[in-house]
Design a protein around this motif. Structure first.
Motif, PDB file in Angstrom:
ATOM      1  N   LEU A 124      -9.873  18.018 -43.321  1.00 34.83           N
ATOM      2  CA  LEU A 124     -10.657  17.402 -42.418  1.00 34.83           C
ATOM      3  C   LEU A 124     -11.230  16.013 -42.656  1.00 34.83           C
ATOM      4  CD1 LEU A 124     -12.422  20.289 -40.399  1.00 34.83           C
ATOM      5  CD2 LEU A 124     -10.378  19.194 -39.838  1.00 34.83           C
ATOM      6  N   GLU A 125     -10.910  15.620 -43.857  1.00 37.15           N
ATOM      7  CA  GLU A 125     -11.405  14.343 -44.637  1.00 37.15           C
ATOM      8  C   GLU A 125     -11.129  13.281 -43.567  1.00 37.15           C
ATOM      9  OE1 GLU A 125     -10.087  13.790 -48.629  1.00 37.15           O
ATOM     10  OE2 GLU A 125     -11.573  15.204 -49.447  1.00 37.15           O
ATOM     11  N   PRO A 126     -10.111  13.110 -43.145  1.00 40.74           N
ATOM     12  CA  PRO A 126      -9.615  11.703 -42.333  1.00 40.74           C
ATOM     13  C   PRO A 126     -10.583  11.756 -40.820  1.00 40.74           C
ATOM     14  CG  PRO A 126      -7.663  12.891 -42.914  1.00 40.74           C
ATOM     15  CD  PRO A 126      -8.585  13.801 -43.254  1.00 40.74           C
ATOM     16  N   PHE A 127     -11.060  12.871 -40.483  1.00 38.76           N
ATOM     17  CA  PHE A 127     -12.013  12.721 -39.265  1.00 38.76           C
ATOM     18  C   PHE A 127     -13.257  12.568 -39.247  1.00 38.76           C
ATOM     19  CE2 PHE A 127      -7.955  15.575 -39.169  1.00 38.76           C
ATOM     20  CZ  PHE A 127      -7.076  14.649 -38.698  1.00 38.76           C
ATOM     21  N   ALA A 128     -13.841  12.576 -40.605  1.00 38.77           N
ATOM     22  CA  ALA A 128     -15.412  12.445 -40.254  1.00 38.77           C
ATOM     23  C   ALA A 128     -16.013  13.717 -40.149  1.00 38.77           C
ATOM     24  CB  ALA A 128     -16.078  11.107 -39.896  1.00 38.77           C
ATOM     25  N   ALA A 129     -15.457  14.874 -40.519  1.00 36.66           N
ATOM     26  CA  ALA A 129     -15.929  16.159 -40.099  1.00 36.66           C
ATOM     27  C   ALA A 129     -17.201  16.416 -40.620  1.00 36.66           C
ATOM     28  CB  ALA A 129     -15.031  17.303 -40.651  1.00 36.66           C
ATOM     29  N   ARG A 130     -18.214  16.849 -39.887  1.00 36.92           N
ATOM     30  CA  ARG A 130     -19.634  17.312 -40.064  1.00 36.92           C
ATOM     31  C   ARG A 130     -19.632  18.710 -39.600  1.00 36.92           C
ATOM     32  NH1 ARG A 130     -19.637  12.878 -37.221  1.00 36.92           N
ATOM     33  NH2 ARG A 130     -20.876  14.106 -35.241  1.00 36.92           N
ATOM     34  N   LEU A 131     -19.934  19.771 -40.688  1.00 39.82           N
ATOM     35  CA  LEU A 131     -20.216  21.136 -40.653  1.00 39.82           C
ATOM     36  C   LEU A 131     -21.511  21.275 -39.620  1.00 39.82           C
ATOM     37  CD1 LEU A 131     -18.927  24.052 -40.909  1.00 39.82           C
ATOM     38  CD2 LEU A 131     -19.998  24.206 -43.130  1.00 39.82           C
ATOM     39  N   GLN A 136     -18.058  19.098 -36.155  1.00 42.67           N
ATOM     40  CA  GLN A 136     -17.938  17.990 -35.269  1.00 42.67           C
ATOM     41  C   GLN A 136     -17.051  17.026 -35.713  1.00 42.67           C
ATOM     42  OE1 GLN A 136     -19.614  18.197 -32.444  1.00 42.67           O
ATOM     43  NE2 GLN A 136     -18.834  16.480 -31.429  1.00 42.67           N
ATOM     44  N   VAL A 137     -16.010  16.524 -35.220  1.00 46.43           N
ATOM     45  CA  VAL A 137     -14.977  15.832 -35.890  1.00 46.43           C
ATOM     46  C   VAL A 137     -14.817  14.565 -35.011  1.00 46.43           C
ATOM     47  CG1 VAL A 137     -13.967  17.475 -37.217  1.00 46.43           C
ATOM     48  CG2 VAL A 137     -13.071  17.082 -34.819  1.00 46.43           C
ATOM     49  N   SER A 138     -14.302  13.448 -35.465  1.00 49.23           N
ATOM     50  CA  SER A 138     -13.722  12.264 -34.625  1.00 49.23           C
ATOM     51  C   SER A 138     -12.460  12.039 -34.872  1.00 49.23           C
ATOM     52  CB  SER A 138     -14.549  10.988 -35.041  1.00 49.23           C
ATOM     53  OG  SER A 138     -13.997   9.813 -34.457  1.00 49.23           O
ATOM     54  N   ALA A 139     -11.557  12.355 -33.846  1.00 54.26           N
ATOM     55  CA  ALA A 139      -9.984  12.353 -33.874  1.00 54.26           C
ATOM     56  C   ALA A 139      -9.587  12.449 -32.740  1.00 54.26           C
ATOM     57  CB  ALA A 139      -9.675  13.728 -34.620  1.00 54.26           C
ATOM     58  N   SER A 140      -8.310  12.366 -32.325  1.00 52.21           N
ATOM     59  CA  SER A 140      -7.410  12.438 -30.970  1.00 52.21           C
ATOM     60  C   SER A 140      -7.152  14.116 -31.121  1.00 52.21           C
ATOM     61  CB  SER A 140      -6.463  11.610 -30.951  1.00 52.21           C
ATOM     62  OG  SER A 140      -5.253  11.945 -31.903  1.00 52.21           O
TER      63      SER A 140
END
Length: 346
Positions: free
Chosen positions: A274-281, A292-296
């Motif tokens: 999930l690194e490419p999606f600025a993932a926050r657990l 919480q992620v930022s992705a399509s």
């Protein structure tokens, strides 16, 4: 909670799942041949290295011609950490942060470092006979160098006697890859690449097919020798796979990602994935993780498929009830699934 999770991830960082996207080592290091150490030769090799890097990160051969990158084309060293000549090659270390920032500002879609591990069944045919290239054979160096040059995580089979007997052209290029899947299970790769290469008249040609899940890509490649053929073929594969995984600027949205069935080993695996999606657990509840992620949604689905995660329907209690003022009394309310949440399980 967050600190304890990070500690577990650190302790388990050496573990990996048998079939999971592989982080590409040296993604921002490029080697290009250089005729000599004269400034003109070095500058030409530097331009070639920049082109190679941008191709690795975008999968688009035209990306470097983006008008917003004119300054970068004129002065590639603005994103270079260091460079030097080694074994008749210019070795360039590009700075990841500066490189990604410039490419994203130009509106380019980027492919992260975690990429599908590709098990490559390469059958070479020549007048002397046929041979399946295995990991311990001399010819494997050409395949490894080509995959590294094009930013692909490569795996090769052992090519023992049983695999040599199985790896006929009919099996490798069959429309149904079931036989190849069965013999590939022990290697735990994400994708299968089957190649039939032959030498004729001093040139090499190849037919290839790559399977990623149930989807297939195929094509042809040629080269003056095995090294050139391998490089052309790996480039073609990278260009076909990249669109499935690139993160397009502006296409991302804030999503809630729910993962069910996680265990300790999978914490570290998911963090890498999930690194490419600025993932926050956000939450841990037993074997249930909430990020919480930022992705399509499409790109997130493609990435999670590398870990063999299955998408599941959202439970009704997590959906929104929508009133129906025109409905009859006692009629059940409409259920509208949330569009900002994706759920997956192992």
């Amino acid at each position: 909670m967050r600190l304890s999770v990070r500690l577990m991830i650190f302790c388990l960082s050496f573990l990996s799942l048998s079939a999971l996207a592989a982080p590409v080592a040296g993604l921002y290091q490029v080697r290009e041949p250089v005729a000599d150490e004269q400034p003109e030769s070095r500058d030409a090799a530097m331009q070639k290295a920049l082109q190679t890097l941008v191709l690795r990160l975008t999968g688009d051969a035209r990306a470097l011609q983006n008008p917003a990158l004119e300054g970068l084309r004129k002065d590639p060293q603005q994103i270079v950490s260091q460079y030097g000549v080694e074994d008749n090659a210019l070795v360039v270390e590009f700075d990841p942060a500066s490189t990604d920032r410039q490419l994203r500002q130009a509106g380019l879609a980027l492919w992260g470092a975690n990429r599908p591990a590709i098990l490559t069944w390469w059958l070479s045919e020549s007048p002397e006979g046929s041979q399946l290239i295995g990991e311990s054979q001399n010819a494997s160096a050409s395949l490894r160098d080509a995959a590294r040059h094009r930013g692909l995580p490569l795996r090769l089979p052992l090519a023992d006697l049983s695999e040599q007997a199985l790896a006929s052209a009919d099996v490798l290029l069959a429309n149904d890859p079931q036989a190849l899947r069965e013999v590939s299970e022990r290697y735990g790769a994400d994708a299968l690449l089957a190649v039939r290469a032959n030498e004729s008249g001093g040139k090499w040609q190849a037919i290839w097919r790559v399977w990623l899940g149930d989807e297939r890509e195929q094509g042809k490649a040629e080269g003056a020798d095995l090294d050139a053929l391998a490089d052309a073929l790996m480039l073609a594969v990278a260009e076909r796979l990249a669109p499935r995984f690139v993160v397009k600027p502006g296409a991302a949205q804030s999503l809630t990602l729910v993962i069910e069935g996680a265990d300790l080993e999978r914490f570290a695996a998911l963090e890498r994935l999930l690194e490419p999606f600025a993932a926050r657990l956000q939450e841990i509840d037993g074997q249930r993780l909430v990020y919480q992620v930022s992705a399509s949604p499409e790109q997130l689905r493609a990435q999670l498929a590398l870990a063999q995660l299955q998408e599941v329907s959202e439970p009704l209690d997590a959906a929104e009830s929508v009133d129906n003022p025109e409905g009859t009394a006692g009629e059940a309310p409409q259920v509208k699934p949330r569009t900002d949440q994706l759920r997956f399980r192992w």
